[in-house]
Design an enzyme around this catalytic site. Structure first.
Site, short mmCIF file in Angstrom:
data_model
loop_
_atom_site.label_atom_id
_atom_site.label_comp_id
_atom_site.label_asym_id
_atom_site.label_seq_id
_atom_site.Cartn_x
_atom_site.Cartn_y
_atom_site.Cartn_z
N ASP A 1 0.82 -1.22 0.00
CA ASP A 1 0.00 0.00 0.00
C ASP A 1 0.85 1.26 0.00
OD1 ASP A 1 -2.60 -0.69 -0.13
OD2 ASP A 1 -3.08 -0.35 1.97
N TRP B 1 -12.77 1.46 15.50
CA TRP B 1 -12.81 1.07 14.07
C TRP B 1 -13.82 -0.08 14.04
CZ3 TRP B 1 -9.19 4.42 15.06
CH2 TRP B 1 -8.20 4.82 14.16
N TYR C 1 -15.60 -2.71 12.27
CA TYR C 1 -15.58 -3.39 10.98
C TYR C 1 -16.25 -4.77 11.07
CZ TYR C 1 -12.06 0.03 9.37
OH TYR C 1 -11.40 1.17 9.00
N LYS D 1 -15.59 4.74 13.66
CA LYS D 1 -15.08 4.89 12.29
C LYS D 1 -15.72 3.75 11.52
CE LYS D 1 -10.36 5.02 10.33
NZ LYS D 1 -10.35 3.91 9.41
N LYS E 1 -17.40 2.16 7.62
CA LYS E 1 -17.25 2.22 6.15
C LYS E 1 -18.54 2.75 5.53
CE LYS E 1 -13.49 -0.85 6.20
NZ LYS E 1 -12.46 -1.50 5.48
N SER F 1 -14.56 5.79 7.27
CA SER F 1 -13.30 5.10 6.98
C SER F 1 -13.09 5.19 5.47
CB SER F 1 -13.43 3.65 7.43
OG SER F 1 -12.22 3.00 7.26
P1 FBP Z 1 -8.08 4.00 4.34
O1 FBP Z 1 -8.67 5.39 4.28
O2 FBP Z 1 -6.85 3.89 3.53
O3 FBP Z 1 -9.12 2.96 4.00
O4 FBP Z 1 -7.65 3.76 5.85
C1 FBP Z 1 -8.59 3.47 6.85
C2 FBP Z 1 -8.22 2.20 7.56
O5 FBP Z 1 -9.15 1.89 8.57
C3 FBP Z 1 -6.84 2.19 8.14
O6 FBP Z 1 -6.81 2.82 9.41
C4 FBP Z 1 -6.52 0.73 8.17
O7 FBP Z 1 -5.18 0.45 8.04
C5 FBP Z 1 -7.23 0.22 6.94
O8 FBP Z 1 -8.26 1.12 6.64
C6 FBP Z 1 -7.80 -1.15 7.18
O9 FBP Z 1 -8.42 -1.55 6.01
P2 FBP Z 1 -9.12 -2.95 5.83
O10 FBP Z 1 -9.05 -3.71 7.13
O11 FBP Z 1 -10.53 -2.66 5.43
O12 FBP Z 1 -8.38 -3.62 4.75
#
Ligand code: FBP
Length: 248
Positions: A28, A140, A142, A173, A175, A198
């Site tokens: 990345d 975060w 997710y 945070k 998506k 995010s």
């Molecule tokens: P981005 O804006 O590049 O998506 O970053 C946000 C983030 O949450 C980072 O803090 C983390 O490293 C990454 O995305 C994790 O992405 P994923 O787990 O969705 O691949």
């Protein structure tokens, strides 16, 4: 100073996320973005409210920037090399984050993962400790793992936001779920917990700015963005455009 005012401006915020070295690996961090100094300078010049770093990068690079930009230390992390159900373990304590100069801490919870319970437990302990130090906690949130069929559905996005409120996060945070309407439902579900977007993988400037317009209209306070800024040709130009939407 209230804890949130350390990392917001007029209640709004733009954070530069740079924890991808562990989450995704150097793949990345193409070109100049492999260098933490390049990113920290960008965060300062761009007028970001804070930079998000893992502790190792914070320890070695943040001291030179301590007076110029606030720090959010990411307390857990995982590499992309492990298969199976996602688990992100705590790798830094709140005490260490305070010593590093953090104004806030971040922690990823993979909702729906078979390891969810372990992450919820760690998050609760972090909350308690962060409160004692007047630090904001950013979740975060997710949804991920084989129990999650559609991680950006309206229902699961609102669920992720709501879990943040239930757990005591100051900010979640999350998506993008595809529309202003859907994001507004997530913001509503989060109640008094603030919501930031995010960023996600790199898309065109137009597409990304449109998403930011939608999430702000939906009631978010801003964005924590990485790749859609520092993978771009001109990171400061896109930063300016993002800020014009967030802080208008
Ligand atoms: P981005 O804006 O590049 O998506 O970053 C946000 C983030 O949450 C980072 O803090 C983390 O490293 C990454 O995305 C994790 O992405 P994923 O787990 O969705 O691949």
């Amino acid at each position: 100073m209230t804890k949130l005012s350390k990392i917001t401006t007029g209640g709004k915020a733009i954070y530069l996320a740079y924890d991808h070295g562990i989450e995704h690996g150097p793949i990345d961090l193409k070109g100049k973005s492999i260098d933490p100094n390049y990113i920290l300078n960008m965060a300062v010049k761009g007028g970001y409210n804070a930079i998000v770093l893992q502790k190792g990068v914070a320890e070695k690079y943040y001291p030179a920037y301590r007076d110029k930009i606030s720090l959010i230390v990411k307390l857990n992390g995982k590499t992309r090399l492990v298969g199976g159900e996602p688990m992100s373990s705590q790798v830094c304590s709140v005490t260490e984050a305070v010593e590093l100069g953090a104004s806030a801490v971040g922690y990823t919870i993979y909702l729906g993962s078979q390891h969810e319970a372990a992450m919820l437990k760690e998050f609760g302990q972090i909350e308690e400790k962060a409160d004692q130090h007047n630090l904001s906690v950013i979740g975060w949130m997710y949804p991920r793992g084989k129990a999650i069929k559609d991680d950006d559905s309206p229902e699961i996005t609102a669920y992720a936001a709501r879990v943040g409120l239930e757990l005591g996060a100051d900010i979640v945070k999350i998506k993008y779920c595809g529309s202003q309407e859907c994001f507004a439902k997530a913001v509503k579900a989060a109640g008094k917990t603030k919501v930031v977007l995010s960023g996600g993988p790199k898309v065109s400037d137009e597409e990304f700015l449109e998403v930011i317009k939608n999430i702000m209209a939906a009631g978010a306070i801003g964005v924590a963005v990485g790749r859609n800024v520092w993978q771009k040709e001109n990171p400061l130009e896109i930063t300016q455009k993002i800020k014009e939407i967030i802080f208008k």
